[in-house]
Scaffold this motif. Structure first.
Motif, PDB file in Angstrom:
ATOM      1  N   GLY A  52     -27.470  12.490  64.367  1.00  0.00           N
ATOM      2  CA  GLY A  52     -28.207  13.015  65.511  1.00  0.00           C
ATOM      3  C   GLY A  52     -28.513  12.000  66.582  1.00  0.00           C
ATOM      4  N   THR A  53     -27.987  10.772  66.470  1.00  0.00           N
ATOM      5  CA  THR A  53     -28.236   9.752  67.489  1.00  0.00           C
ATOM      6  C   THR A  53     -26.917   9.333  68.122  1.00  0.00           C
ATOM      7  OG1 THR A  53     -28.033   7.873  65.965  1.00  0.00           O
ATOM      8  CG2 THR A  53     -30.208   8.907  66.167  1.00  0.00           C
ATOM      9  N   TRP A  54     -27.027   8.796  69.338  1.00  0.00           N
ATOM     10  CA  TRP A  54     -25.831   8.382  70.076  1.00  0.00           C
ATOM     11  C   TRP A  54     -25.840   6.888  70.390  1.00  0.00           C
ATOM     12  CZ3 TRP A  54     -22.222  11.974  70.104  1.00  0.00           C
ATOM     13  CH2 TRP A  54     -22.616  13.319  69.977  1.00  0.00           C
ATOM     14  N   THR A  55     -26.906   6.218  70.013  1.00  0.00           N
ATOM     15  CA  THR A  55     -27.017   4.786  70.256  1.00  0.00           C
ATOM     16  C   THR A  55     -27.891   4.176  69.170  1.00  0.00           C
ATOM     17  OG1 THR A  55     -27.596   3.106  71.921  1.00  0.00           O
ATOM     18  CG2 THR A  55     -29.067   5.012  71.721  1.00  0.00           C
ATOM     19  N   ASP A  56     -28.014   2.870  69.182  1.00  0.00           N
ATOM     20  CA  ASP A  56     -28.891   2.219  68.213  1.00  0.00           C
ATOM     21  C   ASP A  56     -30.338   2.627  68.488  1.00  0.00           C
ATOM     22  OD1 ASP A  56     -26.534   1.006  67.582  1.00  0.00           O
ATOM     23  OD2 ASP A  56     -27.093  -0.986  68.321  1.00  0.00           O
ATOM     24  N   LEU A  59     -35.866   1.481  63.722  1.00  0.00           N
ATOM     25  CA  LEU A  59     -35.940   1.978  62.354  1.00  0.00           C
ATOM     26  C   LEU A  59     -36.924   3.128  62.232  1.00  0.00           C
ATOM     27  CD1 LEU A  59     -35.183   1.635  59.336  1.00  0.00           C
ATOM     28  CD2 LEU A  59     -37.052  -0.021  59.160  1.00  0.00           C
ATOM     29  N   ARG A  60     -38.065   3.034  62.895  1.00  0.00           N
ATOM     30  CA  ARG A  60     -39.086   4.086  62.827  1.00  0.00           C
ATOM     31  C   ARG A  60     -38.534   5.431  63.285  1.00  0.00           C
ATOM     32  NH1 ARG A  60     -44.569   4.110  62.426  1.00  0.00           N
ATOM     33  NH2 ARG A  60     -44.543   1.830  62.400  1.00  0.00           N
ATOM     34  N   ASP A  61     -37.636   5.419  64.266  1.00  0.00           N
ATOM     35  CA  ASP A  61     -37.087   6.664  64.785  1.00  0.00           C
ATOM     36  C   ASP A  61     -35.979   7.231  63.900  1.00  0.00           C
ATOM     37  OD1 ASP A  61     -38.814   6.336  66.906  1.00  0.00           O
ATOM     38  OD2 ASP A  61     -37.281   5.543  68.271  1.00  0.00           O
ATOM     39  N   ALA A  62     -35.354   6.387  63.085  1.00  0.00           N
ATOM     40  CA  ALA A  62     -34.241   6.840  62.240  1.00  0.00           C
ATOM     41  C   ALA A  62     -34.690   7.307  60.869  1.00  0.00           C
ATOM     42  CB  ALA A  62     -33.219   5.717  62.096  1.00  0.00           C
ATOM     43  N   LEU A  63     -35.796   6.783  60.368  1.00  0.00           N
ATOM     44  CA  LEU A  63     -36.220   7.131  59.013  1.00  0.00           C
ATOM     45  C   LEU A  63     -36.453   8.623  58.790  1.00  0.00           C
ATOM     46  CD1 LEU A  63     -38.599   4.197  58.017  1.00  0.00           C
ATOM     47  CD2 LEU A  63     -36.339   4.730  57.098  1.00  0.00           C
ATOM     48  N   PRO A  64     -36.931   9.393  59.787  1.00  0.00           N
ATOM     49  CA  PRO A  64     -37.110  10.831  59.546  1.00  0.00           C
ATOM     50  C   PRO A  64     -35.836  11.562  59.117  1.00  0.00           C
ATOM     51  CG  PRO A  64     -38.369  10.193  61.465  1.00  0.00           C
ATOM     52  CD  PRO A  64     -37.546   8.997  61.071  1.00  0.00           C
ATOM     53  N   THR A  65     -34.656  10.973  59.343  1.00  0.00           N
ATOM     54  CA  THR A  65     -33.426  11.626  58.871  1.00  0.00           C
ATOM     55  C   THR A  65     -33.362  11.661  57.344  1.00  0.00           C
ATOM     56  OG1 THR A  65     -32.164   9.547  58.901  1.00  0.00           O
ATOM     57  CG2 THR A  65     -32.177  10.861  60.922  1.00  0.00           C
ATOM     58  N   LEU A  66     -34.220  10.865  56.685  1.00  0.00           N
ATOM     59  CA  LEU A  66     -34.254  10.843  55.222  1.00  0.00           C
ATOM     60  C   LEU A  66     -35.401  11.677  54.666  1.00  0.00           C
ATOM     61  CD1 LEU A  66     -33.661   7.008  54.695  1.00  0.00           C
ATOM     62  CD2 LEU A  66     -31.963   8.829  54.995  1.00  0.00           C
ATOM     63  N   ALA A  67     -36.086  12.422  55.523  1.00  0.00           N
ATOM     64  CA  ALA A  67     -37.310  13.113  55.111  1.00  0.00           C
ATOM     65  C   ALA A  67     -37.075  14.218  54.092  1.00  0.00           C
ATOM     66  CB  ALA A  67     -38.028  13.678  56.344  1.00  0.00           C
ATOM     67  N   ARG A  68     -35.870  14.729  53.987  1.00  0.00           N
ATOM     68  CA  ARG A  68     -35.604  15.814  53.046  1.00  0.00           C
ATOM     69  C   ARG A  68     -35.139  15.313  51.677  1.00  0.00           C
ATOM     70  NH1 ARG A  68     -32.440  20.465  56.638  1.00  0.00           N
ATOM     71  NH2 ARG A  68     -34.115  20.777  58.190  1.00  0.00           N
ATOM     72  N   LEU A  69     -34.998  14.011  51.536  1.00  0.00           N
ATOM     73  CA  LEU A  69     -34.493  13.462  50.277  1.00  0.00           C
ATOM     74  C   LEU A  69     -35.619  13.274  49.276  1.00  0.00           C
ATOM     75  CD1 LEU A  69     -32.009  10.728  51.557  1.00  0.00           C
ATOM     76  CD2 LEU A  69     -31.513  13.099  50.946  1.00  0.00           C
ATOM     77  N   SER A  70     -35.285  13.409  48.001  1.00  0.00           N
ATOM     78  CA  SER A  70     -36.233  13.076  46.938  1.00  0.00           C
ATOM     79  C   SER A  70     -36.110  11.590  46.626  1.00  0.00           C
ATOM     80  CB  SER A  70     -35.928  13.888  45.681  1.00  0.00           C
ATOM     81  OG  SER A  70     -34.715  13.439  45.089  1.00  0.00           O
ATOM     82  N   PRO A  71     -37.112  10.988  45.977  1.00  0.00           N
ATOM     83  CA  PRO A  71     -37.018   9.561  45.648  1.00  0.00           C
ATOM     84  C   PRO A  71     -35.770   9.208  44.834  1.00  0.00           C
ATOM     85  CG  PRO A  71     -39.256  10.341  45.299  1.00  0.00           C
ATOM     86  CD  PRO A  71     -38.416  11.559  45.584  1.00  0.00           C
ATOM     87  N   ASP A  72     -35.344  10.104  43.950  1.00  0.00           N
ATOM     88  CA  ASP A  72     -34.198   9.802  43.099  1.00  0.00           C
ATOM     89  C   ASP A  72     -32.874   9.816  43.852  1.00  0.00           C
ATOM     90  OD1 ASP A  72     -35.871   9.509  40.957  1.00  0.00           O
ATOM     91  OD2 ASP A  72     -35.552  11.551  40.190  1.00  0.00           O
ATOM     92  N   GLU A  73     -32.868  10.326  45.075  1.00  0.00           N
ATOM     93  CA  GLU A  73     -31.657  10.325  45.888  1.00  0.00           C
ATOM     94  C   GLU A  73     -31.506   9.046  46.704  1.00  0.00           C
ATOM     95  OE1 GLU A  73     -30.500  14.537  47.473  1.00  0.00           O
ATOM     96  OE2 GLU A  73     -32.702  14.405  47.560  1.00  0.00           O
ATOM     97  N   ILE A  74     -32.477   8.149  46.615  1.00  0.00           N
ATOM     98  CA  ILE A  74     -32.462   6.905  47.377  1.00  0.00           C
ATOM     99  C   ILE A  74     -32.362   5.758  46.385  1.00  0.00           C
ATOM    100  CG2 ILE A  74     -33.727   5.478  49.037  1.00  0.00           C
ATOM    101  CD1 ILE A  74     -35.220   8.156  49.772  1.00  0.00           C
ATOM    102  N   ARG A  75     -31.293   4.969  46.467  1.00  0.00           N
ATOM    103  CA  ARG A  75     -31.010   3.987  45.434  1.00  0.00           C
ATOM    104  C   ARG A  75     -30.539   2.664  46.034  1.00  0.00           C
ATOM    105  NH1 ARG A  75     -28.129   8.493  44.104  1.00  0.00           N
ATOM    106  NH2 ARG A  75     -26.134   7.416  44.399  1.00  0.00           N
ATOM    107  N   LEU A  76     -30.891   1.602  45.373  1.00  0.00           N
ATOM    108  CA  LEU A  76     -30.419   0.270  45.736  1.00  0.00           C
ATOM    109  C   LEU A  76     -29.097  -0.003  45.032  1.00  0.00           C
ATOM    110  CD1 LEU A  76     -30.872  -2.606  46.963  1.00  0.00           C
ATOM    111  CD2 LEU A  76     -32.096  -3.160  44.847  1.00  0.00           C
TER     112      LEU A  76
END
Length: 263
Positions: A52-56, A59-76
């Motif tokens: 949904g973005t066209w430029t850099d 970080l604060r503005d990009a993190l909401p794209t992860l708002a629908r994920l559960s903790p287990d879907e985010i991994r190191l």
């Protein structure tokens, strides 16, 4: 400040901070407003190619794209040549992650931090961190299926540390690399700068604190000794001694940051 001190005061890996804090946010354990600053620290963090973005964007503005994920879907993921565990298979993200040595898997996205150095007209230099987003294959395997849990990783790290310390003693590393010997001793001291956000159990916190310091010590060990004090054979012996510890350290960081969260 000595090289050993430098090694144990540098910030932990950026991907580990990202995963730990974003997972805690998605579990409802920390407010969103705390996450961007906790991930970035004193650095400027931007995100490239976020959905949904066209430029850099910050970080604060990009993190909401992860708002629908559960903790287990985010991994190191901390891959290395010959050890690609946790990666989704061949592709642009996998190749870039192997080069960087660290990455984040977040649902259908992969994120990799790139450090960029800038120079002003007056000659001043500064760095920014750019998180580049990669779309992942729709049926990518789960990284958690191939990585140890915190208990197993803690035991593996303790064993590797003991064996490596003994090997370095036999090699008399203190004579030709005194700062490395001193940095290894720092592992036995508490380090309050390498803490995890709320939700992680005591074992994961202890494992992360120890592995994060060790990770920075090993970064020091990658450099050749000052003044050419180490010949090629000695360097090979040192690297062979450190290799199992490096692997155990990576697995420990992954296990700690990907551990189940508790209210």
């Amino acid at each position: 400040m000595s090289p050993a001190t430098d090694a144990v005061t540098l910030a932990p890996r950026r991907s580990s901070r990202f995963v730990a804090w974003v997972r805690a946010w998605r579990a409802g354990l920390v407010p969103f407003d705390e996450v961007p600053d906790a991930v970035a620290g004193n650095e400027e963090h931007l995100v490239a190619d976020a959905p949904g973005t066209w430029t850099d964007v910050p970080l604060r503005d990009a993190l909401p794209t992860l708002a629908r994920l559960s903790p287990d879907e985010i991994r190191l993921v901390l891959p290395a040549p010959g050890d690609p565990r946790g990666l989704p298979g061949p592709g642009d993200f996998t190749g870039a992650a192997l080069v960087a040595g660290e990455a984040v898997v977040a649902g259908g996205l992969g994120l990799i931090p790139e450090v960029r150095t800038h120079t002003s007209g007056s000659g001043m230099t500064w760095e920014t961190v750019l998180w580049r987003c990669y779309p992942l294959p729709p049926n990518a395997p789960a990284a958690s299926l191939t990585m140890p849990g915190a208990a197993e990783a803690e035991a593996e790290l303790a064993t590797a540390l003991a064996e490596t310390t003994a090997a370095l003693t036999r090699l008399d590393v203190a004579q030709w690399r005194p700062e490395l010997a001193g940095a290894l001793a720092a592992l036995r001291r508490p380090d309050g700068t390498t803490d995890l956000p709320p939700g992680f159990d005591p074992r994961s916190r202890r494992l992360f604190a120890r592995a994060a310091v060790l990770d920075r010590v090993l970064a020091l060990a990658e450099h050749a000794a000052p003044g050419g004090a180490v010949n090629g054979y000695e360097a090979q012996q040192r690297d062979a001694a450190l290799r199992p510890l490096t692997t155990a350290c990576r697995r420990a960081l992954v296990a700690a940051c990907n551990a189940p969260l508790r209210p």
